[in-house]
Design a protein around this motif. Sequence first.
Motif, PDB file in Angstrom:
ATOM      1  N   ASN A 154       5.288 -11.304   5.953  1.00  0.00           N
ATOM      2  CA  ASN A 154       5.959 -10.557   5.018  1.00  0.00           C
ATOM      3  C   ASN A 154       7.363 -10.125   5.621  1.00  0.00           C
ATOM      4  OD1 ASN A 154       4.456  -8.654   6.161  1.00  0.00           O
ATOM      5  ND2 ASN A 154       5.441  -7.142   4.998  1.00  0.00           N
ATOM      6  N   TYR A 155       8.289  -9.502   4.563  1.00  0.00           N
ATOM      7  CA  TYR A 155       9.545  -8.874   4.524  1.00  0.00           C
ATOM      8  C   TYR A 155       9.707  -8.258   3.366  1.00  0.00           C
ATOM      9  CZ  TYR A 155      14.164  -7.472   5.899  1.00  0.00           C
ATOM     10  OH  TYR A 155      15.344  -6.765   5.896  1.00  0.00           O
ATOM     11  N   ILE A 156      10.057  -7.114   3.487  1.00  0.00           N
ATOM     12  CA  ILE A 156      10.366  -6.247   2.092  1.00  0.00           C
ATOM     13  C   ILE A 156      11.201  -6.641   1.317  1.00  0.00           C
ATOM     14  CG2 ILE A 156      12.041  -4.567   3.028  1.00  0.00           C
ATOM     15  CD1 ILE A 156       8.626  -3.699   1.067  1.00  0.00           C
ATOM     16  N   ASN A 157      12.194  -7.511   2.018  1.00  0.00           N
ATOM     17  CA  ASN A 157      13.328  -8.107   0.851  1.00  0.00           C
ATOM     18  C   ASN A 157      12.846  -9.557   0.400  1.00  0.00           C
ATOM     19  OD1 ASN A 157      15.115  -5.930   1.352  1.00  0.00           O
ATOM     20  ND2 ASN A 157      15.997  -6.550   2.775  1.00  0.00           N
ATOM     21  N   ASN A 158      11.792  -9.993   0.876  1.00  0.00           N
ATOM     22  CA  ASN A 158      11.326 -11.279   0.397  1.00  0.00           C
ATOM     23  C   ASN A 158      10.581 -11.178  -0.901  1.00  0.00           C
ATOM     24  OD1 ASN A 158      11.177 -13.110   3.517  1.00  0.00           O
ATOM     25  ND2 ASN A 158      13.123 -12.516   2.491  1.00  0.00           N
ATOM     26  N   VAL A 159      10.146 -12.225  -1.469  1.00  0.00           N
ATOM     27  CA  VAL A 159       9.254 -12.470  -2.501  1.00  0.00           C
ATOM     28  C   VAL A 159       7.939 -11.657  -2.185  1.00  0.00           C
ATOM     29  CG1 VAL A 159       7.986 -14.060  -3.910  1.00  0.00           C
ATOM     30  CG2 VAL A 159      10.580 -14.421  -3.588  1.00  0.00           C
ATOM     31  N   ILE A 160       7.306 -12.003  -0.821  1.00  0.00           N
ATOM     32  CA  ILE A 160       6.094 -11.305  -0.585  1.00  0.00           C
ATOM     33  C   ILE A 160       6.676 -10.385   0.508  1.00  0.00           C
ATOM     34  CG2 ILE A 160       3.878 -11.565   0.681  1.00  0.00           C
ATOM     35  CD1 ILE A 160       4.250 -12.764  -2.170  1.00  0.00           C
ATOM     36  N   GLY A 161       6.524  -9.121   0.292  1.00  0.00           N
ATOM     37  CA  GLY A 161       7.021  -8.072   1.277  1.00  0.00           C
ATOM     38  C   GLY A 161       6.065  -6.852   1.338  1.00  0.00           C
ATOM     39  N   SER A 162       5.416  -6.385   0.215  1.00  0.00           N
ATOM     40  CA  SER A 162       4.631  -5.009   0.167  1.00  0.00           C
ATOM     41  C   SER A 162       3.089  -5.466   0.505  1.00  0.00           C
ATOM     42  CB  SER A 162       4.752  -4.557  -1.191  1.00  0.00           C
ATOM     43  OG  SER A 162       4.143  -5.058  -2.335  1.00  0.00           O
ATOM     44  N   VAL A 163       2.653  -4.285   0.711  1.00  0.00           N
ATOM     45  CA  VAL A 163       1.039  -4.470   0.967  1.00  0.00           C
ATOM     46  C   VAL A 163       0.245  -5.176  -0.216  1.00  0.00           C
ATOM     47  CG1 VAL A 163      -1.193  -3.181   1.449  1.00  0.00           C
ATOM     48  CG2 VAL A 163       0.865  -2.446   2.791  1.00  0.00           C
ATOM     49  N   VAL A 203      -1.197   0.136   5.966  1.00  0.00           N
ATOM     50  CA  VAL A 203      -0.883  -1.560   6.450  1.00  0.00           C
ATOM     51  C   VAL A 203      -2.317  -1.891   6.977  1.00  0.00           C
ATOM     52  CG1 VAL A 203       0.079  -3.117   7.842  1.00  0.00           C
ATOM     53  CG2 VAL A 203       1.558  -1.466   6.559  1.00  0.00           C
ATOM     54  N   PHE A 204      -2.808  -1.297   8.118  1.00  0.00           N
ATOM     55  CA  PHE A 204      -4.072  -1.663   8.827  1.00  0.00           C
ATOM     56  C   PHE A 204      -5.440  -1.487   7.947  1.00  0.00           C
ATOM     57  CE2 PHE A 204      -1.156  -1.863  12.374  1.00  0.00           C
ATOM     58  CZ  PHE A 204      -1.706  -2.882  13.189  1.00  0.00           C
ATOM     59  N   ALA A 208      -5.792  -5.488   7.886  1.00  0.00           N
ATOM     60  CA  ALA A 208      -6.146  -5.850   9.237  1.00  0.00           C
ATOM     61  C   ALA A 208      -7.131  -7.175   9.272  1.00  0.00           C
ATOM     62  CB  ALA A 208      -6.849  -4.628   9.702  1.00  0.00           C
ATOM     63  N   PRO A 209      -8.003  -7.226   8.270  1.00  0.00           N
ATOM     64  CA  PRO A 209      -8.813  -8.546   8.632  1.00  0.00           C
ATOM     65  C   PRO A 209      -8.053  -9.836   8.442  1.00  0.00           C
ATOM     66  CG  PRO A 209      -9.818  -6.994   7.029  1.00  0.00           C
ATOM     67  CD  PRO A 209      -8.417  -6.454   7.129  1.00  0.00           C
ATOM     68  N   LYS A 267      -7.787  -1.075  17.637  1.00  0.00           N
ATOM     69  CA  LYS A 267      -9.026  -0.520  17.100  1.00  0.00           C
ATOM     70  C   LYS A 267      -9.512  -2.065  16.212  1.00  0.00           C
ATOM     71  CE  LYS A 267     -10.376   1.943  13.279  1.00  0.00           C
ATOM     72  NZ  LYS A 267     -10.183   3.294  12.265  1.00  0.00           N
ATOM     73  N   HIS A 268      -8.586  -2.582  15.717  1.00  0.00           N
ATOM     74  CA  HIS A 268      -8.726  -3.662  14.692  1.00  0.00           C
ATOM     75  C   HIS A 268      -8.907  -5.071  15.459  1.00  0.00           C
ATOM     76  CE1 HIS A 268      -8.977  -1.504  11.021  1.00  0.00           C
ATOM     77  NE2 HIS A 268      -8.002  -0.854  11.594  1.00  0.00           N
ATOM     78  N   HIS A 269      -7.915  -5.341  16.553  1.00  0.00           N
ATOM     79  CA  HIS A 269      -7.752  -6.411  17.131  1.00  0.00           C
ATOM     80  C   HIS A 269      -7.575  -6.337  18.504  1.00  0.00           C
ATOM     81  CE1 HIS A 269      -7.803  -8.586  13.180  1.00  0.00           C
ATOM     82  NE2 HIS A 269      -7.151  -7.936  12.753  1.00  0.00           N
TER      83      HIS A 269
END
Length: 300
Positions: A154-163, A203-204, A208-209, A267-269
Amino acid sequence: MIQVGIFTGYYPYSIDETIRRVKEDGFSCVQLDVSFKDCDAVKGQLTDEKAKEIRDKFRDAGIQIVALSAYTNFAHPDPARRAANIAYFKDMARFARRLGCGYIASETGTYNAESDWVWDDRNASEETYGEVLAIIRDIVSCCEENDVTFLIENYINNVIGSVEQIERLFKDVGSPNLALLCDPTNYFTGANIGDMDAELEKVFARLAPYMRVAHAKDCRLAEDVSEKHADIDADESHSFRGSGDVELPAAGLGVLNYELYAKLLAKHHPNMPLIIEHLDEGDIPRAKAFVDGVLKKMGV
């Protein structure tokens, strides 16, 4: 233990010289950019035989290829450019296993016609989301056919950016062949960078999964909102240093809470590879020492 790697694209050399320098700089793994001086996938120079040669040379050197780069703009507003970008990604997906790799990475892109990283208001529309969702379903289907997993970055300026956009996408696609490339700097804007720790925890806690590989760069408020690039011998995806009110320098040169990042990652990975980026070749020793130092301090 988290191992530290690097994109091969920061070494502007032949395959053999790149491998030599990667080893000399102390890395045990890489994210592979097939953009060597003696083999460039964008120029159509990658073949089955060349893919096997690259795979075997990294194997002989004891360097793991953790992901294959195929960064492109799926949302480009020009239909011909968009089709060519999608075809490029699919072609790379077919080579991934021949290169010894099960993960292939790209961002989703933007409707901006001039840049792959500059915001366009059309990115936020339902129509654009529907277009990109259909494209990603098609890409994931190609990945399923080739036994590889699409790592979406993801990247915040792209179509998919946020959580929230990532959660929606994964629910709508619903395939084990779609996973997430973890890069916490890609979520920040001027509006939330002052709430660093809460954003990292969010975010995590929620994503995280989905994570499979992690990136290590940094973030800080920008002095201007123009698109920023470093003057280095590398693809645009590696010279890019941010767009809008947040710039993206190398690890240790910004405000990212790296100790919290390392803690949450472990913790997660606890065995996830961490790939450093957004630097020039001369800065590699400093950036690696910084990341190694954080990981040692946190005991991970």
